[in-house]
Design a protein around this motif. Structure first.
Motif, PDB file in Angstrom:
ATOM      1  N   ASP A 107       0.793  -1.226   0.000  1.00 12.86           N
ATOM      2  CA  ASP A 107       0.000   0.000   0.000  1.00 12.86           C
ATOM      3  C   ASP A 107       0.829   1.281   0.000  1.00 12.86           C
ATOM      4  N   LEU A 108       2.038   1.234   0.583  1.00 18.01           N
ATOM      5  CA  LEU A 108       2.786   2.475   0.775  1.00 18.01           C
ATOM      6  C   LEU A 108       4.098   2.546   0.011  1.00 18.01           C
ATOM      7  N   ILE A 109       4.879   1.493   0.020  1.00 15.37           N
ATOM      8  CA  ILE A 109       6.262   1.579  -0.460  1.00 15.37           C
ATOM      9  C   ILE A 109       6.411   1.178  -1.930  1.00 15.37           C
ATOM     10  N   VAL A 110       5.975  -0.015  -2.290  1.00 14.08           N
ATOM     11  CA  VAL A 110       6.185  -0.484  -3.666  1.00 14.08           C
ATOM     12  C   VAL A 110       5.517   0.423  -4.704  1.00 14.08           C
ATOM     13  N   PRO A 111       4.286   0.936  -4.466  1.00 16.96           N
ATOM     14  CA  PRO A 111       3.688   1.814  -5.472  1.00 16.96           C
ATOM     15  C   PRO A 111       4.499   3.081  -5.780  1.00 16.96           C
ATOM     16  N   ARG A 112       5.365   3.510  -4.842  1.00 18.29           N
ATOM     17  CA  ARG A 112       6.166   4.716  -5.065  1.00 18.29           C
ATOM     18  C   ARG A 112       7.653   4.417  -5.195  1.00 18.29           C
ATOM     19  N   SER A 113       7.991   3.131  -5.244  1.00 19.52           N
ATOM     20  CA  SER A 113       9.406   2.775  -5.261  1.00 19.52           C
ATOM     21  C   SER A 113      10.104   3.222  -6.547  1.00 19.52           C
ATOM     22  N   ALA A 114       9.412   3.126  -7.682  1.00 20.37           N
ATOM     23  CA  ALA A 114      10.039   3.546  -8.942  1.00 20.37           C
ATOM     24  C   ALA A 114      10.374   5.035  -8.899  1.00 20.37           C
ATOM     25  N   GLU A 115       9.455   5.832  -8.391  1.00 21.63           N
ATOM     26  CA  GLU A 115       9.695   7.271  -8.275  1.00 21.63           C
ATOM     27  C   GLU A 115      10.882   7.551  -7.352  1.00 21.63           C
ATOM     28  N   PHE A 116      10.945   6.824  -6.232  1.00 19.78           N
ATOM     29  CA  PHE A 116      12.042   7.016  -5.288  1.00 19.78           C
ATOM     30  C   PHE A 116      13.375   6.645  -5.915  1.00 19.78           C
ATOM     31  N   LEU A 117      13.434   5.514  -6.602  1.00 25.62           N
ATOM     32  CA  LEU A 117      14.695   5.055  -7.183  1.00 25.62           C
ATOM     33  C   LEU A 117      15.108   5.887  -8.391  1.00 25.62           C
ATOM     34  N   GLN A 280      24.901   9.357  13.779  1.00 23.52           N
ATOM     35  CA  GLN A 280      25.060   9.703  12.375  1.00 23.52           C
ATOM     36  C   GLN A 280      24.062   8.903  11.555  1.00 23.52           C
ATOM     37  N   MET A 281      23.214   9.597  10.831  1.00 24.91           N
ATOM     38  CA  MET A 281      22.192   8.947  10.014  1.00 24.91           C
ATOM     39  C   MET A 281      22.662   8.912   8.563  1.00 24.91           C
ATOM     40  N   ARG A 282      22.638   7.745   7.963  1.00 24.52           N
ATOM     41  CA  ARG A 282      23.084   7.611   6.583  1.00 24.52           C
ATOM     42  C   ARG A 282      22.237   8.473   5.655  1.00 24.52           C
ATOM     43  N   PRO A 283      22.870   9.116   4.671  1.00 20.60           N
ATOM     44  CA  PRO A 283      22.106   9.915   3.699  1.00 20.60           C
ATOM     45  C   PRO A 283      21.035   9.107   2.981  1.00 20.60           C
ATOM     46  N   ALA A 284      21.308   7.835   2.688  1.00 19.43           N
ATOM     47  CA  ALA A 284      20.317   7.011   2.002  1.00 19.43           C
ATOM     48  C   ALA A 284      19.074   6.817   2.868  1.00 19.43           C
ATOM     49  N   LEU A 285      19.264   6.573   4.172  1.00 19.50           N
ATOM     50  CA  LEU A 285      18.126   6.407   5.071  1.00 19.50           C
ATOM     51  C   LEU A 285      17.375   7.717   5.232  1.00 19.50           C
ATOM     52  N   ARG A 286      18.105   8.828   5.345  1.00 19.14           N
ATOM     53  CA  ARG A 286      17.459  10.131   5.454  1.00 19.14           C
ATOM     54  C   ARG A 286      16.599  10.393   4.222  1.00 19.14           C
ATOM     55  N   ALA A 287      17.108  10.044   3.029  1.00 16.84           N
ATOM     56  CA  ALA A 287      16.341  10.242   1.801  1.00 16.84           C
ATOM     57  C   ALA A 287      15.068   9.397   1.825  1.00 16.84           C
ATOM     58  N   PHE A 288      15.176   8.151   2.303  1.00 17.60           N
ATOM     59  CA  PHE A 288      14.015   7.253   2.367  1.00 17.60           C
ATOM     60  C   PHE A 288      12.961   7.806   3.320  1.00 17.60           C
ATOM     61  N   VAL A 289      13.393   8.210   4.506  1.00 18.93           N
ATOM     62  CA  VAL A 289      12.464   8.718   5.512  1.00 18.93           C
ATOM     63  C   VAL A 289      11.767   9.981   5.002  1.00 18.93           C
ATOM     64  N   ASP A 290      12.526  10.885   4.437  1.00 19.49           N
ATOM     65  CA  ASP A 290      11.926  12.147   3.950  1.00 19.49           C
ATOM     66  C   ASP A 290      10.960  11.904   2.786  1.00 19.49           C
ATOM     67  N   PHE A 291      11.296  10.953   1.922  1.00 19.41           N
ATOM     68  CA  PHE A 291      10.466  10.690   0.742  1.00 19.41           C
ATOM     69  C   PHE A 291       9.138  10.040   1.131  1.00 19.41           C
ATOM     70  N   PHE A 292       9.197   9.063   2.050  1.00 21.62           N
ATOM     71  CA  PHE A 292       7.992   8.305   2.393  1.00 21.62           C
ATOM     72  C   PHE A 292       7.279   8.853   3.630  1.00 21.62           C
ATOM     73  N   ARG A 293       7.738   9.960   4.157  1.00 19.88           N
ATOM     74  CA  ARG A 293       7.074  10.578   5.313  1.00 19.88           C
ATOM     75  C   ARG A 293       5.651  10.996   4.915  1.00 19.88           C
ATOM     76  N   HIS A 294       4.686  10.709   5.772  1.00 17.89           N
ATOM     77  CA  HIS A 294       3.306  11.089   5.505  1.00 17.89           C
ATOM     78  C   HIS A 294       3.009  12.461   6.080  1.00 17.89           C
ATOM     79  N   SER A 295       2.410  13.311   5.283  1.00 16.89           N
ATOM     80  CA  SER A 295       2.015  14.641   5.745  1.00 16.89           C
ATOM     81  C   SER A 295       0.497  14.733   5.713  1.00 16.89           C
ATOM     82  N   ASP A 296      -0.084  15.114   6.835  1.00 18.20           N
ATOM     83  CA  ASP A 296      -1.558  15.197   6.929  1.00 18.20           C
ATOM     84  C   ASP A 296      -2.083  16.352   6.100  1.00 18.20           C
TER      85      ASP A 296
END
Length: 296
Positions: A107-117, A280-296
């Motif tokens: 429902d959340l990750i795979v549908p937007r994975s192409a855009e993220f990658l 220290q947070m990896r840039p790749a993880l930071r990118a993932f969190v920011d991209f998939f963060r839900h905003s109300d």
């Protein structure tokens, strides 16, 4: 601590995670005999048995588990630092291992994975689906996605989706031969499609109305592990199903499924991205969190 013990500790952690000397050797790219020698040398230097070995299995001893509790976070921090160094100029890159439930993936990750990658082409996204709660540190993951109500307090949690509402539904054909339940207690007289989690536990339906929660240990001859299959079984008339509303909203609106006890199905926390608090947070993880963060 001797310098040689650093590498021995890493080998021990690999064997404990894989529960196999040969699997750890393949992961580390060294000979099984070298793995066995490294672990034996570490045990000899500590004067402790860290791994219990049989001809069929390998598992940490009590002393080994205590060591792993401290060792896994430390190795995770070292790995994060090394991965961060490899990401030149703080550019998100490298492998990113995420554990999640199948629902979160679908429902959340795979549908937007192409855009993220496409946005971060140097990231290698490695997704593992499992309904059981995963200790991301012990499992070697960068982060996980689970329902907010299941998270540990020592995790950093970022909302990845909206609040979720359950729906109790059955087909019109089912209700031709069964009465409509008016109260959660009525469910005990119905054929309910039950769900078994990856842990082996069967879910007891958790309902609430006017701040009063109730848990119903429903009965029924069909037990499934997947909401997609539960929906299919409900459509086929197998019984009442308790399923995420978003999975059956179209079926309800088009009359394929009939919803009951709606006032007992209150919204609850949706999915969160969770990860250990690190300096220290990896840039790749930071990118993932920011991209998939839900905003109300």
């Amino acid at each position: 601590m001797k310098r040689t013990q650093l590498s021995q500790l890493a080998v021990f952690a690999a064997v404990a995670e894989a529960r196999s000397f040969r699997a750890a050797a393949r992961e580390l790219g060294i000979a099984p005999s070298a793995v066995s020698h490294s672990v034996s040398s570490l045990e000899a230097s500590l004067g402790l048995r860290l791994l219990a070995r049989t001809t069929r299995s390998v598992a940490p001893t009590e002393e080994g588990r205590r060591l792993l509790d401290t060792l896994a976070p430390a190795l995770g921090d070292i790995g994060a630092t090394l991965d961060g160094l490899a990401e030149r100029g703080d550019r998100p890159a490298g492998p990113l291992r995420i554990t999640m439930t199948r629902l979160a993936a679908e429902d959340l990750i795979v549908p937007r994975s192409a855009e993220f990658l496409n946005l971060y082409p140097e990231i290698e996204l490695d997704l593992t689906t499992d309904d059981r709660f995963e200790d991301v540190v012990a499992g070697g993951y960068d982060a996980g996605l689970r329902l907010g109500e299941h998270l540990e307090q020592d995790m950093v949690a970022v909302r990845a989706g909206p609040r979720i509402t359950g729906a109790i539904v059955a087909s019109a054909g089912y209700f031709e031969t069964h009465p409509t339940p008016r109260h959660p207690g009525d469910l005990l007289a119905h054929r309910c499609i039950r769900r078994r989690f990856g842990s082996g536990a069967i879910y007891r339906w958790e309902l609430e109305k006017d701040g009063k929660p109730i848990v119903v240990d429903v009965r029924g001859p069909l037990i499934l592990t997947d909401q997609t299959l539960i929906r299919r079984a409900a459509l086929d008339g197998a019984g009442l199903a308790y399923i995420f509303n978003q999975r059956v909203a179209e079926d309800i609106s088009e009359g394929r499924l009939i919803r009951v006890l709606e006032d007992w199905c209150q919204p609850f926390d949706g999915f969160y991205i969770y990860y250990p608090s690190r300096r220290q947070m990896r840039p790749a993880l930071r990118a993932f969190v920011d991209f998939f963060r839900h905003s109300d």
